[in-house]
Scaffold this active site. Structure first.
Site, mmCIF file in Angstrom:
data_model
loop_
_atom_site.group_PDB
_atom_site.id
_atom_site.type_symbol
_atom_site.label_atom_id
_atom_site.label_comp_id
_atom_site.label_asym_id
_atom_site.label_seq_id
_atom_site.Cartn_x
_atom_site.Cartn_y
_atom_site.Cartn_z
ATOM 1 N N PRO A 3 83.032 61.480 13.518
ATOM 2 C CA PRO A 3 81.677 62.029 13.644
ATOM 3 C C PRO A 3 80.644 60.913 13.778
ATOM 4 O O PRO A 3 80.762 59.885 13.103
ATOM 5 C CB PRO A 3 81.476 62.816 12.347
ATOM 6 C CG PRO A 3 82.601 62.474 11.444
ATOM 7 C CD PRO A 3 83.673 61.828 12.248
ATOM 8 N N VAL A 4 79.694 61.095 14.679
ATOM 9 C CA VAL A 4 78.698 60.057 14.950
ATOM 10 C C VAL A 4 77.493 60.225 14.023
ATOM 11 O O VAL A 4 77.087 61.337 13.725
ATOM 12 C CB VAL A 4 78.275 60.128 16.434
ATOM 13 C CG1 VAL A 4 77.096 59.219 16.720
ATOM 14 C CG2 VAL A 4 79.458 59.735 17.303
ATOM 15 N N GLY A 5 76.987 59.106 13.536
ATOM 16 C CA GLY A 5 75.817 59.159 12.656
ATOM 17 C C GLY A 5 76.164 59.672 11.273
ATOM 18 O O GLY A 5 75.324 60.205 10.554
ATOM 19 N N ALA A 6 77.446 59.517 10.861
ATOM 20 C CA ALA A 6 77.903 60.089 9.591
ATOM 21 C C ALA A 6 77.973 59.056 8.480
ATOM 22 O O ALA A 6 78.507 59.333 7.417
ATOM 23 C CB ALA A 6 79.286 60.714 9.790
ATOM 24 N N GLY A 7 77.474 57.849 8.746
ATOM 25 C CA GLY A 7 77.580 56.793 7.735
ATOM 26 C C GLY A 7 78.896 56.037 7.859
ATOM 27 O O GLY A 7 79.275 55.286 6.966
ATOM 28 N N GLY A 16 79.581 53.931 10.376
ATOM 29 C CA GLY A 16 79.400 52.724 11.190
ATOM 30 C C GLY A 16 79.478 52.961 12.680
ATOM 31 O O GLY A 16 79.733 52.026 13.455
ATOM 32 N N ALA A 66 79.688 50.276 15.716
ATOM 33 C CA ALA A 66 80.893 50.263 16.566
ATOM 34 C C ALA A 66 80.497 50.404 18.032
ATOM 35 O O ALA A 66 81.009 49.693 18.910
ATOM 36 C CB ALA A 66 81.837 51.383 16.155
ATOM 37 N N ASP A 87 77.503 46.370 8.792
ATOM 38 C CA ASP A 87 78.329 47.271 9.598
ATOM 39 C C ASP A 87 78.847 46.565 10.852
ATOM 40 O O ASP A 87 80.018 46.694 11.218
ATOM 41 C CB ASP A 87 77.516 48.508 10.023
ATOM 42 C CG ASP A 87 77.151 49.391 8.842
ATOM 43 O OD1 ASP A 87 77.389 48.981 7.689
ATOM 44 O OD2 ASP A 87 76.620 50.496 9.065
HETATM 45 C C1 MEV Z 1 74.366 51.397 6.237
HETATM 46 O O1 MEV Z 1 75.702 51.624 6.674
HETATM 47 C C2 MEV Z 1 74.339 50.405 5.136
HETATM 48 C C3 MEV Z 1 72.965 50.098 4.524
HETATM 49 O O2 MEV Z 1 73.224 49.184 3.470
HETATM 50 C C4 MEV Z 1 71.993 49.500 5.527
HETATM 51 C C5 MEV Z 1 72.333 48.077 5.955
HETATM 52 O O3 MEV Z 1 73.216 47.435 5.368
HETATM 53 O O4 MEV Z 1 71.664 47.601 6.897
HETATM 54 C C6 MEV Z 1 72.333 51.341 3.924
#
Ligand code: MEV
Length: 346
Positions: free
Chosen positions: A121-125, A127, A131, A172
């Site tokens: 899933p995109v934009g799901a935290g 990365g 990527a 990331d």
């Molecule tokens: C986002 O994946 C991670 C954060 O720590 C932001 C960042 O590291 O730039 C929230």
């Protein structure tokens, strides 16, 4: 910084594809923006980018698996307004910014077909923006006859994130460029990356819910609370920095119970920073109830993904089923050892 290496000097390709993995932050997101260490691991889900030259000078970005199905975006770069026309933070804006930066560094024009596919899933935290940025940079460089080092790609990937979302620790981009697990720290413009080897020994599930805010906005939320309650929030960030180092020892000595406990503490501190949501809390609790030794939000938060550490594969199955029964997407993840890869050239 390692230099950019020219491959097959003079060999300019017409089509190149590259891919980069997603990642999960095991410990230390948000605090990493304030110079604290974080532990992050690339995962076995990838974004693929294929670039093919066009001879009409147009840039056409296909996003078949991402955002709205079947979208085809034609960008008139000569018009100058194309970047602003895109939703800031959309997948296309990362691809476009990466192409712009790559063409400045490696030359060439942006008359290209860009095909993007994602197995997560995109934009799901997870990365995906890093990527997408790093895979696009690698593919464009190869198109022009260059093979930048992982270090250079991580650095450029961070530049893309800063341009699109206003700030980035670069964690990331480093995770997806290098692959494997790393201890990451960004201090005074300098990235420190240490490779860690525990990835094949941990069993992880991810649960996912829609995000309420993108990472750029959740970073701003933390920055606001940091300014308002400075001396308290500094202690929270310090505590996260401390627990990251403790977690490193626990991971390297296979103290999985300890890793789980530290994940729970890290989650509590992220909650304290205000980046959790009721749905994230539900996934965290459901996972623990199903036998996870620890669970925490991973990435920017405000929805998005939760990472859960499991003692064995049976528990992994129980955790994934319990999260799905609660109404969310869930899957197991393993370590990706490869990082960004070139997949084909012609
Ligand atoms: C986002 O994946 C991670 C954060 O720590 C932001 C960042 O590291 O730039 C929230």
């Amino acid at each position: 910084m390692e230099t950019l290496k020219a491959i097959g000097v003079g060999v300019i390709h017409v089509r190149v594809s590259a891919s980069a993995p997603g990642k999960i932050t095991l410990f230390g997101e948000h605090a990493v923006v304030y110079g604290k260490p974080a532990i992050v691991m690339a995962i076995n889900r990838r974004i693929r980018v294929e670039l093919s030259r066009r001879n009409d000078g147009r840039l056409v970005i296909d996003l078949p698996d991402i955002s709205v199905k079947g979208v085809r975006l034609t960008v008139n770069l000569a018009g100058g307004s194309s970047m602003e026309a895109l939703d800031s933070g959309s997948a296309a804006s990362y691809a476009l910014q990466a192409l712009k930066l790559a063409s400045e560094k490696f030359g060439g024009d942006l008359g290209l077909d860009v095909k993007i596919e994602s197995s997560m899933p995109v934009g799901a935290g997870l990365g995906t923006s890093a990527a997408l940025s790093v895979a696009t940079l690698a593919a464009y460089a190869a198109l022009q006859g260059f093979e930048p080092t992982r270090e250079a790609l991580a650095k450029m990937g961070r530049e893309v994130e800063v341009a699109v979302q206003g700030s980035s620790s670069g964690m990331d981009a480093a995770a997806v460029a290098y692959g494997g697990a790393i201890l990451y720290r960004h201090v005074k413009g300098d990235a420190q990356i240490e490779r860690l080897s525990f990835g094949e020994r941990i069993i992880l599930a991810v649960g996912y819910t829609e995000r309420v805010l993108p990472t750029s906005e959740s970073v701003k939320l933390v920055s606001k609370i940091f300014s308002k309650h400075n001396s308290t929030v500094i202690r929270v960030l310090d505590a996260i920095g401390e627990l990251v180092l403790e977690a490193r020892r626990a991971l390297e000595t296979d103290d999985i119970k300890g890793v789980g406990e530290l994940m729970n503490i890290n989650h509590g501190l992220l909650y304290a920073l205000g980046v959790s949501t009721p749905r994230v809390e539900q996934i965290v609790q459901v996972a623990r109830g199903a036998g996870a030794l620890g669970s925490k939000l991973t990435g920017g938060g405000m929805g998005g993904s939760v990472v859960c550490i499991c003692p064995d594969n049976n528990t992994l199955e129980s955790v994934v089923s319990a999260i799905r029964i609660a109404g969310y997407t869930a899957f197991g993840v393993t370590e990706d050892r490869y990082g960004v890869m070139l997949e084909g050239k012609s």
